[in-house]
Scaffold this active site. Sequence first.
Site, PDB file in Angstrom:
ATOM      1  N   HIS A  20       0.825  -1.213   0.000  1.00  0.00           N
ATOM      2  CA  HIS A  20       0.000   0.000   0.000  1.00  0.00           C
ATOM      3  C   HIS A  20       0.856   1.257   0.000  1.00  0.00           C
ATOM      4  CE1 HIS A  20       0.341   1.791   4.081  1.00  0.00           C
ATOM      5  NE2 HIS A  20       0.539   0.551   4.503  1.00  0.00           N
ATOM      6  N   CYS A  21       0.257   2.331  -0.476  1.00  0.00           N
ATOM      7  CA  CYS A  21       0.834   3.676  -0.360  1.00  0.00           C
ATOM      8  C   CYS A  21      -0.233   4.500   0.362  1.00  0.00           C
ATOM      9  CB  CYS A  21       1.231   4.230  -1.729  1.00  0.00           C
ATOM     10  SG  CYS A  21      -0.037   4.064  -3.016  1.00  0.00           S
ATOM     11  N   LYS A  22      -0.627   5.639  -0.187  1.00  0.00           N
ATOM     12  CA  LYS A  22      -1.716   6.390   0.443  1.00  0.00           C
ATOM     13  C   LYS A  22      -3.066   6.001  -0.150  1.00  0.00           C
ATOM     14  CE  LYS A  22       0.814  10.439   2.113  1.00  0.00           C
ATOM     15  NZ  LYS A  22       0.949  11.915   2.050  1.00  0.00           N
ATOM     16  N   GLY A  39      -3.378   3.796  -2.759  1.00  0.00           N
ATOM     17  CA  GLY A  39      -3.346   2.466  -3.358  1.00  0.00           C
ATOM     18  C   GLY A  39      -3.461   2.503  -4.864  1.00  0.00           C
ATOM     19  N   THR A  51       1.663   2.133  -5.508  1.00  0.00           N
ATOM     20  CA  THR A  51       1.299   0.712  -5.441  1.00  0.00           C
ATOM     21  C   THR A  51       1.167   0.132  -6.834  1.00  0.00           C
ATOM     22  OG1 THR A  51       0.173   1.004  -3.316  1.00  0.00           O
ATOM     23  CG2 THR A  51      -0.457  -0.919  -4.650  1.00  0.00           C
TER      24      THR A  51
END
Length: 203
Positions: free
Chosen positions: A111-113, A115, A119
């Site tokens: 995940h990132c912020k 997605g 990602t």
Amino acid sequence: MCLIMEADDHDGCVLVAPQNFSMVENGIYRSSFPKPEHFGFLTALNLRSIIYLCPEPYPEESLKFYEANNIKLFQFAIESQKDPPTPIPEDTVLAALKVLVDVRNHPTLIHCKAGKHRTGCLVGCLRKLQDWCWPSVLEEYQKYAGLKCRQRDMKCIETFDTVSLRQCLLSIMYRYLGYGPNRKRLLYVEGNVQTPKPQATKV
């Protein structure tokens, strides 16, 4: 959009998945940044690791939850897109992929912020490693990025050198398992297996 389901083994409670949650393939998931209301859902996934693609520190509440559930956090600091956009460091993507394809870390969640972009970039590079054709890689990236497709992400995926990763992963091999003749699974064959630690690992 998020996934909501009822779990019989969680006293009838409703489990809410993070935004943009999806299975990449067996043992690999992707989503936006998980919040405390998603902890029940993450528990149901029986995760061994989280691959976090942002430079910002992780919330303390989440770190305590991961430690309590023996989930190892791997952090790879990829900056969000700026103006003008800066290239995504290939060595960072390479390091993240090494963690991603190591089945000792599965099940894992990327995940990132949101997605979507960082990602999507990592998943796109994984697809190249799996010999997906470029139109299919691009279609999957665009599915999650929507109208906000980023040229720097697509350039990172398109130019990523899979040869360098294959040379680093001599102990990784492909095997075809179930779910159709074209499905590939990565199998780790090295004998020296270490027990994951709960604290964050930054790269």
